[in-house]
Design an enzyme around this catalytic site. Structure first.
Site, PDB file in Angstrom:
ATOM      1  N   HIS A 196       0.801  -1.225   0.000  1.00  0.00           N
ATOM      2  CA  HIS A 196       0.000   0.000   0.000  1.00  0.00           C
ATOM      3  C   HIS A 196       0.830   1.269   0.000  1.00  0.00           C
ATOM      4  O   HIS A 196       0.405   2.292  -0.501  1.00  0.00           O
ATOM      5  CB  HIS A 196      -1.035  -0.045   1.127  1.00  0.00           C
ATOM      6  CG  HIS A 196      -2.165  -0.940   0.763  1.00  0.00           C
ATOM      7  ND1 HIS A 196      -2.205  -2.259   1.134  1.00  0.00           N
ATOM      8  CD2 HIS A 196      -3.246  -0.733  -0.027  1.00  0.00           C
ATOM      9  CE1 HIS A 196      -3.284  -2.817   0.613  1.00  0.00           C
ATOM     10  NE2 HIS A 196      -3.941  -1.919  -0.087  1.00  0.00           N
ATOM     11  N   ARG A 303     -10.704   3.857  -1.204  1.00  0.00           N
ATOM     12  CA  ARG A 303     -10.295   2.941  -0.128  1.00  0.00           C
ATOM     13  C   ARG A 303     -10.572   3.638   1.201  1.00  0.00           C
ATOM     14  O   ARG A 303      -9.718   4.357   1.731  1.00  0.00           O
ATOM     15  CB  ARG A 303      -8.798   2.623  -0.246  1.00  0.00           C
ATOM     16  CG  ARG A 303      -8.410   1.816  -1.476  1.00  0.00           C
ATOM     17  CD  ARG A 303      -6.917   1.567  -1.482  1.00  0.00           C
ATOM     18  NE  ARG A 303      -6.507   0.529  -2.396  1.00  0.00           N
ATOM     19  CZ  ARG A 303      -5.966   0.740  -3.603  1.00  0.00           C
ATOM     20  NH1 ARG A 303      -5.777   1.966  -4.048  1.00  0.00           N
ATOM     21  NH2 ARG A 303      -5.604  -0.287  -4.356  1.00  0.00           N
ATOM     22  N   ARG A 339     -15.693   1.785  -1.206  1.00  0.00           N
ATOM     23  CA  ARG A 339     -15.458   0.423  -0.731  1.00  0.00           C
ATOM     24  C   ARG A 339     -15.507   0.391   0.781  1.00  0.00           C
ATOM     25  O   ARG A 339     -14.868   1.225   1.434  1.00  0.00           O
ATOM     26  CB  ARG A 339     -14.094  -0.076  -1.224  1.00  0.00           C
ATOM     27  CG  ARG A 339     -13.872  -1.528  -0.861  1.00  0.00           C
ATOM     28  CD  ARG A 339     -12.576  -2.053  -1.397  1.00  0.00           C
ATOM     29  NE  ARG A 339     -11.440  -1.495  -0.672  1.00  0.00           N
ATOM     30  CZ  ARG A 339     -10.174  -1.741  -0.993  1.00  0.00           C
ATOM     31  NH1 ARG A 339      -9.894  -2.491  -2.043  1.00  0.00           N
ATOM     32  NH2 ARG A 339      -9.197  -1.227  -0.289  1.00  0.00           N
ATOM     33  N   GLU A 439     -11.326 -10.602  -5.898  1.00  0.00           N
ATOM     34  CA  GLU A 439      -9.890 -10.607  -5.611  1.00  0.00           C
ATOM     35  C   GLU A 439      -9.441 -11.881  -4.904  1.00  0.00           C
ATOM     36  O   GLU A 439      -8.301 -12.007  -4.478  1.00  0.00           O
ATOM     37  CB  GLU A 439      -9.472  -9.352  -4.836  1.00  0.00           C
ATOM     38  CG  GLU A 439     -10.369  -8.980  -3.687  1.00  0.00           C
ATOM     39  CD  GLU A 439     -10.029  -7.632  -3.059  1.00  0.00           C
ATOM     40  OE1 GLU A 439      -9.027  -7.005  -3.409  1.00  0.00           O
ATOM     41  OE2 GLU A 439     -10.798  -7.219  -2.177  1.00  0.00           O
ATOM     42  N   ASN A 462      -4.461  -6.757  -7.469  1.00  0.00           N
ATOM     43  CA  ASN A 462      -3.363  -6.830  -6.490  1.00  0.00           C
ATOM     44  C   ASN A 462      -3.526  -8.054  -5.601  1.00  0.00           C
ATOM     45  O   ASN A 462      -2.603  -8.838  -5.404  1.00  0.00           O
ATOM     46  CB  ASN A 462      -3.353  -5.592  -5.583  1.00  0.00           C
ATOM     47  CG  ASN A 462      -3.297  -4.316  -6.377  1.00  0.00           C
ATOM     48  OD1 ASN A 462      -2.871  -4.327  -7.523  1.00  0.00           O
ATOM     49  ND2 ASN A 462      -3.721  -3.217  -5.794  1.00  0.00           N
ATOM     50  N   ASP A 463      -4.736  -8.203  -5.068  1.00  0.00           N
ATOM     51  CA  ASP A 463      -4.976  -9.358  -4.212  1.00  0.00           C
ATOM     52  C   ASP A 463      -5.210 -10.622  -5.025  1.00  0.00           C
ATOM     53  O   ASP A 463      -4.820 -11.707  -4.612  1.00  0.00           O
ATOM     54  CB  ASP A 463      -6.163  -9.098  -3.271  1.00  0.00           C
ATOM     55  CG  ASP A 463      -5.728  -8.295  -2.056  1.00  0.00           C
ATOM     56  OD1 ASP A 463      -4.662  -8.615  -1.501  1.00  0.00           O
ATOM     57  OD2 ASP A 463      -6.425  -7.336  -1.690  1.00  0.00           O
ATOM     58  N   ARG A 473       2.023  -9.922  -1.372  1.00  0.00           N
ATOM     59  CA  ARG A 473       2.228  -8.770  -2.264  1.00  0.00           C
ATOM     60  C   ARG A 473       3.212  -7.747  -1.713  1.00  0.00           C
ATOM     61  O   ARG A 473       3.702  -6.888  -2.445  1.00  0.00           O
ATOM     62  CB  ARG A 473       0.888  -8.108  -2.577  1.00  0.00           C
ATOM     63  CG  ARG A 473       0.188  -7.537  -1.370  1.00  0.00           C
ATOM     64  CD  ARG A 473      -1.258  -7.204  -1.669  1.00  0.00           C
ATOM     65  NE  ARG A 473      -1.451  -5.795  -1.952  1.00  0.00           N
ATOM     66  CZ  ARG A 473      -2.644  -5.226  -2.080  1.00  0.00           C
ATOM     67  NH1 ARG A 473      -3.750  -5.950  -2.005  1.00  0.00           N
ATOM     68  NH2 ARG A 473      -2.753  -3.942  -2.328  1.00  0.00           N
TER      69      ARG A 473
HETATM   70  C1  PEP Z   1      -6.692  -4.987  -5.176  1.00  0.00           C
HETATM   71  O1  PEP Z   1      -6.520  -5.894  -4.365  1.00  0.00           O
HETATM   72  O2  PEP Z   1      -6.353  -5.056  -6.383  1.00  0.00           O
HETATM   73  C2  PEP Z   1      -7.307  -3.719  -4.739  1.00  0.00           C
HETATM   74  C3  PEP Z   1      -7.619  -2.789  -5.606  1.00  0.00           C
HETATM   75  O3  PEP Z   1      -7.490  -3.552  -3.406  1.00  0.00           O
HETATM   76  P1  PEP Z   1      -6.309  -3.152  -2.376  1.00  0.00           P
HETATM   77  O4  PEP Z   1      -5.104  -2.830  -3.204  1.00  0.00           O
HETATM   78  O5  PEP Z   1      -6.799  -1.999  -1.578  1.00  0.00           O
HETATM   79  O6  PEP Z   1      -6.164  -4.392  -1.575  1.00  0.00           O
HETATM   80 MG    MG Z   2      -7.496  -5.794  -2.435  1.00  0.00          MG
END
Ligand code: PEP
Ligand code: MG
Length: 602
Positions: A196, A303, A339, A439, A462-463, A473
């Site tokens: 993040h 977020r 979200r 995800e 990402n997840d 990650r």
């Molecule tokens: C993701 O997981 O791609 C996503 C957009 O959520 P975050 O990065 O906040 O986990």
């Molecule tokens: Mg995510």
């Protein structure tokens, strides 16, 4: 600046751009110690209580850490027991309280004085082993000082000049405190492309390099540093030639971006007339201006947890409502996907329940945490539903849904909240659309069962990559395995889009993949309806969409879906984009998204 002996450090470039400036090393664990005299007896009593509370908090922390010890390592827990004893040692504890009472010193200064005395005592100890134990005293002292300062992780807000911040690690909470105007760039030992901190750096347009493993040990505060946030190169004390080269790169990049930003307000329509929505991911309300300036058509992902990260308490429903309403009004009539809280894993707050989880990414996180703490969840849902009444443009998005059962539970809570609002005659958006993040691989597998329950899907790559390839990650050691082009990932996206379209649901991709120009032809070819990304990436992505043909992208995707490895796919993709978009990739070598050697010398 030196004429020779520059030091090169390699990491992963996670936020493109060149930054040149003095380094500021975040001494993590070290906090500033203010000095002041207490005005009266009441202030003394309050200060003693503050100190006692801080000690008690540290005691609790140490106990929690101790519980985490693996049974086989339990004999090492004595170190923490020793720390607990040190905490209450009269030389430190009583001495500090004595100084607060007798000399009316503030707690931090009093503790510091007590620690100095203990240091002096240790100096006289003959035994080497015992003398080295002073380190434990320091550790304990630092813990209490951090607790007293209210910043368990560093003190970013105390930086007074424009610097490149160098740190071993930065939590999302630290990053959220960054003062934009004073942060030229970030160099961090840990992390990966989608941790993040990297995401925030991109949103804030701060060049950043992570996963350097050693930068915080090599760089000293005051060193002149160049960071190349695309290639991941960090140069410490550069030569004249390097410095002038990077000044030129900086200029050229800025000019290019200025030029494409001018067209960013036009719709993203391919050469064969297909329009794709380009949206912004934001973490804070302050990013709305940047989103609009860069041509965002809506907010694809807000977020919401970031608004909560640096607070001591959960904000009231009213505070949340005002925040969400302001965002909706600023963006209206464009939509805003709000979200619900994705707390847990690396995004923890000071007030949230502390969890002792060996594997937080697989633990109580996001929707799971909310379903466990229903009051928290309901407070947020009430604020969102009410804010939706103002402009009618808010859409609700549930994170980390793993199956239908979990989704139904979340919807049941939502219905309870709706009922409560209705019965109290509080206005709210009765028709607010509800979507889910895709995800977790299990959500892809049951996407056909999830689809009838919602209005839209948003793929969080990402997840999805983290969970489908089984790599953390944020872990620099496995960052090389984080492959958006892995055939499994591409198949998952294709499967989700196909199922959604059969159910007439629109699909967004809102993971970092959507903001990476290299992947534009792939996401177009996979037929996603919208792409949501950090605001700074919008002009480059829109520019590439406008210069692509959808039909060509579809054929291209058909070809690569027949390939077996991310490497083969990557090679073909890079060859194609270099041929079709030489202007775009003149600056960014798609191989590593590295600025190319656009000038003769490096
Ligand atoms: C993701 O997981 O791609 C996503 C957009 O959520 P975050 O990065 O906040 O986990
Ligand atoms: Mg995510």
């Amino acid at each position: 600046m030196k004429e020779s002996a520059a030091t090169d450090i390699r990491g992963i470039g996670v936020s493109p751009g060149v930054a040149i400036g003095k380094a500021h090393l975040l001494e993590q664990g070290q906090v500033a110690i203010p000095f002041y005299k207490l005005r009266n007896g009441a202030a003394v009593v309050a200060e003693v209580e503050r100190f006692e509370r801080a000690v008690a908090e540290v005691e609790k922390d140490l106990e929690a850490i101790k519980q985490k010890f693996h049974p086989e390592l339990i004999e090492h827990a004595h170190i923490l027991e020793a720390h607990q004893l040190i905490l209450r040692d009269p030389q430190i504890y009583d001495q500090t309280i004595g100084l607060i009472r007798d000399q009316r010193l503030n707690a931090q200064w009093a503790l510091k004085q007590a620690l100095i005395k203990v240091h002096d005592l240790f100096k006289t100890v003959e035994d080497d082993y015992l003398r080295a134990r002073v380190k434990d005293v320091d550790d304990v002292g630092q813990r209490v000082l951090r607790s007293l300062a209210g910043f368990p992780n560093g003190i970013i807000q105390e930086i007074r000049e424009r610097v490149i911040i160098v740190a071993r690690d930065l939590s999302p909470a630290d990053t959220a405190q960054l003062q934009l105007e004073r942060t030229l760039g970030l160099v961090i030992d840990m992390g990966g492309r989608t941790s993040h901190t990297s995401i925030i750096a991109r949103s804030l347009n701060i060049p950043a390099v992570v996963a350097t493993e050693k930068a915080s040990r090599v760089i000293r505060s005051g060193d002149l540093v160049i960071i190349d946030g695309a290639s991941g190169k960090v140069i410490v004390n550069p030569t004249e030639a390097q410095l002038s080269y990077y000044y030129e790169v900086q200029d050229a990049l800025e000019n290019y971006l200025k030029q494409i930003r001018r067209q960013a307000h036009l719709p993203a329509r391919t050469l064969d007339g297909h329009t794709v929505r380009v949206e912004a991911n934001i973490e804070l309300l302050e990013e709305v201006v940047a989103s609009r300036d860069n041509g965002a058509e809506s907010i694809g992902l807000y977020r919401t947890e970031f608004f909560l990260l640096n607070r001591d308490h959960l904000p009231s429903e009213e505070t949340l409502y005002n925040e969400y309403r302001e965002l909706a009004e600023l963006m209206a009539p464009r939509s805003v996907n709000l979200r619900t809280l994705d707390l847990g894993a690396e995004k923890m707050t000071r007030w949230a329940p502390r969890l002792d989880q060996a594997n937080p990414a697989l633990g109580l996180r996001a929707i799971r945490l909310c379903l466990h703490h229903k009051d928290l969840f309901k407070t947020q849902l009430r604020a969102i539903l009410r804010a939706g009444a103002a402009a009618g443009n808010i859409r609700l998005l549930f994170p980390l849904i793993s199956g239908v059962g979990e989704l139904l539970q979340a919807k049941a809570v939502l219905n309870e909240v709706r009922e409560e609002l209705r019965s109290r005659r509080i206005p709210f958006d009765e028709r607010m659309k509800v979507g889910i993040m895709i995800e977790v691989p299990s959500a892809v597998a049951v996407a056909d069962l999830l689809a009838p329950e919602v209005d839209f899907f948003s793929i969080g790559t990402n997840d999805l990559i983290q969970y489908s390839l089984a790599i953390d990650r944020g872990n620099e050691h496995v960052a090389y395995l984080y492959e958006p082009l892995h055939p499994a990932v591409l198949r998952f996206i294709r499967q989700t889009v196909e199922v959604a379209h059969r159910a007439r649901l629109p699909v967004t991709v809102c993971g970092e993949m959507a903001g990476e120009p290299l992947y534009v032809p792939i996401l177009l070819g996979l037929k996603v309806d919208s792409m949501s990304m950090n605001p700074q990436a919008i002009p480059r992505v829109k520019n590439l969409i406008c210069r692509s043909r959808l039909e060509d992208c579809r054929h291209f995707v058909d070809t690569i879906l027949g390939m077996r490895t991310a490497q083969e796919i990557g090679f073909l993709l890079r060859t194609m984009v270099l041929r079709n978009f030489p202007e775009e990739f003149k600056f960014f070598d798609p191989d590593a998204l590295t600025p190319k050697e656009i000038f003769s010398k490096a």
